[in-house]
Scaffold this motif. Structure first.
Motif, PDB file in Angstrom:
ATOM      1  N   ALA A  81     -27.460  64.550  16.117  1.00  0.00           N
ATOM      2  CA  ALA A  81     -25.978  64.681  16.312  1.00  0.00           C
ATOM      3  C   ALA A  81     -25.484  63.308  16.673  1.00  0.00           C
ATOM      4  CB  ALA A  81     -25.806  65.441  17.569  1.00  0.00           C
ATOM      5  N   ALA A  82     -26.282  62.524  17.369  1.00  0.00           N
ATOM      6  CA  ALA A  82     -25.695  61.009  17.858  1.00  0.00           C
ATOM      7  C   ALA A  82     -25.544  60.314  16.447  1.00  0.00           C
ATOM      8  CB  ALA A  82     -26.516  60.482  18.800  1.00  0.00           C
ATOM      9  N   LEU A  83     -26.581  60.204  15.731  1.00  0.00           N
ATOM     10  CA  LEU A  83     -26.684  59.480  14.406  1.00  0.00           C
ATOM     11  C   LEU A  83     -25.166  59.691  13.441  1.00  0.00           C
ATOM     12  CD1 LEU A  83     -30.334  59.516  13.387  1.00  0.00           C
ATOM     13  CD2 LEU A  83     -28.837  57.441  14.044  1.00  0.00           C
ATOM     14  N   ILE A 115     -26.889  54.440   8.603  1.00  0.00           N
ATOM     15  CA  ILE A 115     -26.951  55.513   9.837  1.00  0.00           C
ATOM     16  C   ILE A 115     -27.000  56.946   9.440  1.00  0.00           C
ATOM     17  CG2 ILE A 115     -25.926  56.072  11.962  1.00  0.00           C
ATOM     18  CD1 ILE A 115     -27.224  53.529  12.547  1.00  0.00           C
ATOM     19  N   LEU A 116     -26.158  57.276   8.532  1.00  0.00           N
ATOM     20  CA  LEU A 116     -26.030  58.586   8.157  1.00  0.00           C
ATOM     21  C   LEU A 116     -27.328  59.114   7.478  1.00  0.00           C
ATOM     22  CD1 LEU A 116     -24.360  61.161   7.835  1.00  0.00           C
ATOM     23  CD2 LEU A 116     -23.420  60.387   5.860  1.00  0.00           C
ATOM     24  N   LEU A 117     -27.817  58.181   6.671  1.00  0.00           N
ATOM     25  CA  LEU A 117     -29.173  58.420   5.926  1.00  0.00           C
ATOM     26  C   LEU A 117     -30.341  58.630   7.149  1.00  0.00           C
ATOM     27  CD1 LEU A 117     -29.010  55.977   2.987  1.00  0.00           C
ATOM     28  CD2 LEU A 117     -28.615  58.444   2.910  1.00  0.00           C
ATOM     29  N   LEU A 118     -30.224  57.947   8.212  1.00  0.00           N
ATOM     30  CA  LEU A 118     -31.415  58.242   9.195  1.00  0.00           C
ATOM     31  C   LEU A 118     -31.509  59.614   9.670  1.00  0.00           C
ATOM     32  CD1 LEU A 118     -31.222  54.872  11.403  1.00  0.00           C
ATOM     33  CD2 LEU A 118     -33.183  55.605   9.934  1.00  0.00           C
ATOM     34  N   THR A 119     -30.560  60.340   9.494  1.00  0.00           N
ATOM     35  CA  THR A 119     -30.558  61.825  10.134  1.00  0.00           C
ATOM     36  C   THR A 119     -31.827  62.484   9.125  1.00  0.00           C
ATOM     37  OG1 THR A 119     -28.922  62.557   8.335  1.00  0.00           O
ATOM     38  CG2 THR A 119     -28.396  61.843  10.629  1.00  0.00           C
ATOM     39  N   ILE A 120     -32.085  61.982   7.986  1.00  0.00           N
ATOM     40  CA  ILE A 120     -33.160  62.877   7.136  1.00  0.00           C
ATOM     41  C   ILE A 120     -34.456  62.762   8.008  1.00  0.00           C
ATOM     42  CG2 ILE A 120     -34.163  62.700   4.977  1.00  0.00           C
ATOM     43  CD1 ILE A 120     -31.600  61.858   3.764  1.00  0.00           C
ATOM     44  N   PRO A 121     -34.938  61.255   7.970  1.00  0.00           N
ATOM     45  CA  PRO A 121     -36.112  61.299   8.930  1.00  0.00           C
ATOM     46  C   PRO A 121     -36.218  61.880  10.034  1.00  0.00           C
ATOM     47  CG  PRO A 121     -35.381  59.076   8.604  1.00  0.00           C
ATOM     48  CD  PRO A 121     -34.483  60.220   7.657  1.00  0.00           C
ATOM     49  N   SER A 149     -19.677  53.956  21.322  1.00  0.00           N
ATOM     50  CA  SER A 149     -20.474  53.708  22.617  1.00  0.00           C
ATOM     51  C   SER A 149     -21.248  54.842  23.045  1.00  0.00           C
ATOM     52  CB  SER A 149     -19.692  53.130  23.726  1.00  0.00           C
ATOM     53  OG  SER A 149     -19.150  51.922  23.499  1.00  0.00           O
ATOM     54  N   LEU A 150     -20.460  56.037  22.985  1.00  0.00           N
ATOM     55  CA  LEU A 150     -21.043  57.541  23.441  1.00  0.00           C
ATOM     56  C   LEU A 150     -22.229  57.737  22.696  1.00  0.00           C
ATOM     57  CD1 LEU A 150     -20.852  59.751  25.601  1.00  0.00           C
ATOM     58  CD2 LEU A 150     -19.102  60.687  24.043  1.00  0.00           C
ATOM     59  N   SER A 151     -22.055  57.766  21.337  1.00  0.00           N
ATOM     60  CA  SER A 151     -23.207  57.979  20.207  1.00  0.00           C
ATOM     61  C   SER A 151     -24.365  57.265  20.325  1.00  0.00           C
ATOM     62  CB  SER A 151     -22.386  58.320  19.002  1.00  0.00           C
ATOM     63  OG  SER A 151     -21.903  56.983  18.554  1.00  0.00           O
ATOM     64  N   THR A 152     -23.997  55.935  20.619  1.00  0.00           N
ATOM     65  CA  THR A 152     -25.244  55.138  20.725  1.00  0.00           C
ATOM     66  C   THR A 152     -25.829  55.122  21.852  1.00  0.00           C
ATOM     67  OG1 THR A 152     -23.581  53.334  19.578  1.00  0.00           O
ATOM     68  CG2 THR A 152     -25.350  52.585  21.000  1.00  0.00           C
ATOM     69  N   TRP A 153     -25.327  55.337  23.027  1.00  0.00           N
ATOM     70  CA  TRP A 153     -26.111  55.498  24.124  1.00  0.00           C
ATOM     71  C   TRP A 153     -27.158  56.930  24.057  1.00  0.00           C
ATOM     72  CZ3 TRP A 153     -27.151  51.475  26.475  1.00  0.00           C
ATOM     73  CH2 TRP A 153     -26.145  50.367  26.895  1.00  0.00           C
ATOM     74  N   LEU A 154     -26.459  57.873  23.801  1.00  0.00           N
ATOM     75  CA  LEU A 154     -26.978  59.493  23.420  1.00  0.00           C
ATOM     76  C   LEU A 154     -28.186  59.123  22.345  1.00  0.00           C
ATOM     77  CD1 LEU A 154     -27.115  62.347  23.828  1.00  0.00           C
ATOM     78  CD2 LEU A 154     -25.619  62.633  21.802  1.00  0.00           C
ATOM     79  N   PHE A 155     -27.847  58.389  21.190  1.00  0.00           N
ATOM     80  CA  PHE A 155     -29.009  58.087  20.336  1.00  0.00           C
ATOM     81  C   PHE A 155     -30.072  57.336  21.030  1.00  0.00           C
ATOM     82  CE2 PHE A 155     -31.291  55.310  17.421  1.00  0.00           C
ATOM     83  CZ  PHE A 155     -32.152  56.077  16.690  1.00  0.00           C
ATOM     84  N   ARG A 156     -30.057  56.253  21.595  1.00  0.00           N
ATOM     85  CA  ARG A 156     -31.010  55.465  22.346  1.00  0.00           C
ATOM     86  C   ARG A 156     -31.891  56.001  23.337  1.00  0.00           C
ATOM     87  NH1 ARG A 156     -28.475  49.933  23.992  1.00  0.00           N
ATOM     88  NH2 ARG A 156     -30.656  49.703  24.652  1.00  0.00           N
TER      89      ARG A 156
END
Length: 380
Positions: free
Chosen positions: A73-75, A167-173, A102-109
């Motif tokens: 979701a964050a990605l 970044i969108l492609l990273l949702t696949i792996p 910023s919000l999505s960055t922190w959530l992902f990390r």
């Protein structure tokens, strides 16, 4: 494979493509968007403030929902945010975009960190942390160099939009990450964990250490650009030298931190190297400055291990997300204070001042650790 390699490689690619936002983004704000020093300081404060408010909900969310779901979701949100960051020019329109990014960055990390710490491959935790963090900075090292060349080739705006696509492609792996244990942990259980005196002192100590992140975000790149007069390409290599030092440090020290008494020693060495490096990097010529920055990188590598190792050892897997959120909250408070104070100092007195003042602060943080060590020796 799914417990160690997958999250490590996802983090590596993520840090590679988002390295433009690590330090170079302040140059984009200053030279392309013409934001003032106070405006830049506020943006980084907002970034930290978002992290502060998101830390606890994000942590608790990772105990109740699989971290894999939150990572994906964050990605997706981040991909859209990067595209808009490359389009929007006006400061007051840029603010909400930057907030969502910023919000999505922190959530992902934080979700990927919890994903890694909650899964168990059977290896010693310090070794695993060293492996994970080394891949993170391998990505950052390649990314900070390639970002500089991409900016020169495509400019900041187009580079940001390219980053959004990757970044969108990273949702696949990310869909193939191992599932993490979930449980409905009560607030009373979190409160009991965080009432522990060791946990409180650890959080306060990390909060003060994290204040130097504010100095770096608001002043580091601008110091290199405006005081040392480095080109964007040279800045990329400068950052890369520090990241290479971090990679070697976490790989070597990760195998050692779990041995008796080593975590305490590594924390002392880390603060000393980090502080002295921050102070020394303000002195030209360039080889002297970069040598001290490498020393700072060694110290930061040690401190990164100490932080993650402390979280892994202090909390159970079922409570790890929420309690890691509380630790992250403490570091975000330090980051906010650092951004506000050091951003203003850099604007008023010059970009070297935040760097050496924060270096002195880190050296002073050694004294509580020495006091604890003396108490232990006296008790033996």
């Amino acid at each position: 494979m799914r417990t160690d390699w997958f999250p490590s490689l996802i983090m590596s690619v993520f840090t590679l493509v988002t390295s433009i936002t690590t330090f170079l983004i302040s140059v984009f704000f200053s030279e392309n968007l013409r934001f003032s020093g106070n405006q830049i300081g506020f943006l980084f404060s907002l970034h930290a403030l978002t992290g502060m408010f998101a830390a606890l909900p994000s942590g608790i969310g990772n105990d109740r929902i699989t971290s894999r779901t939150l990572v994906i979701a964050a990605l997706m949100v981040q991909a859209v945010s990067f595209v808009f960051m490359g389009i929007v020019k006006a400061y007051w329109l840029f603010l909400p975009v930057f907030f969502i990014w910023s919000l999505s960055t922190w959530l992902f990390r934080w979700s990927l960190d919890v994903q890694f710490l909650k899964t168990d491959s059977g290896k010693e935790v310090g070794t695993r942390i060293g492996f994970y963090q080394s891949w993170r900075f391998i990505g950052a090292t390649i990314g900070i160099i390639s970002s500089a060349y991409l900016i020169r080739r495509f400019d900041f705006e187009n580079t940001l939009m390219i980053v959004g696509g990757v970044i969108l492609l990273l949702t696949i792996p990310s869909a193939f990450l191992a599932p993490t244990p979930v449980a409905k942990v009560s607030f009373a259980e979190y409160k009991a964990d965080f009432s522990n005196r060791k946990v409180i002192l650890f959080a306060l100590w990390l909060m003060l250490f994290a204040s130097h992140w504010g100095a770096e975000q608001t002043s580091y790149a601008l110091f290199l650009r405006k005081v040392l007069h480095l080109s964007i390409d040279t800045m990329g290599w400068y950052f890369a030298a520090e990241f290479a030092a971090i990679i070697i440090t976490v790989m070597v020290a990760g195998d050692q931190i779990g041995k008796n008494g080593n975590a305490h020693k590594i924390a002392i060495y880390g603060l000393a190297a980090s502080g002295i490096g921050h102070i020394g990097m303000i002195f030209p010529p360039l080889p002297v400055s970069v040598s001290f920055r490498i020393l700072h990188g060694i110290g930061d590598g040690y401190m990164m291990l100490v932080m993650y190792y402390g979280i892994a050892k202090l909390f159970s897997a079922e409570h790890l997300g929420g309690n890691a959120g509380l630790i992250n909250l403490a570091t975000m408070i330090g980051y906010i204070l650092g951004s506000l104070v050091y951003g203003a100092i850099g604007e008023a007195f010059g970009y070297a001042y935040p760097l050496w003042i924060s270096g002195v602060m880190m050296i002073f943080l050694i004294f509580p650790l020495l006091s604890v060590r003396l108490q232990r020796l006296a008790a033996q």
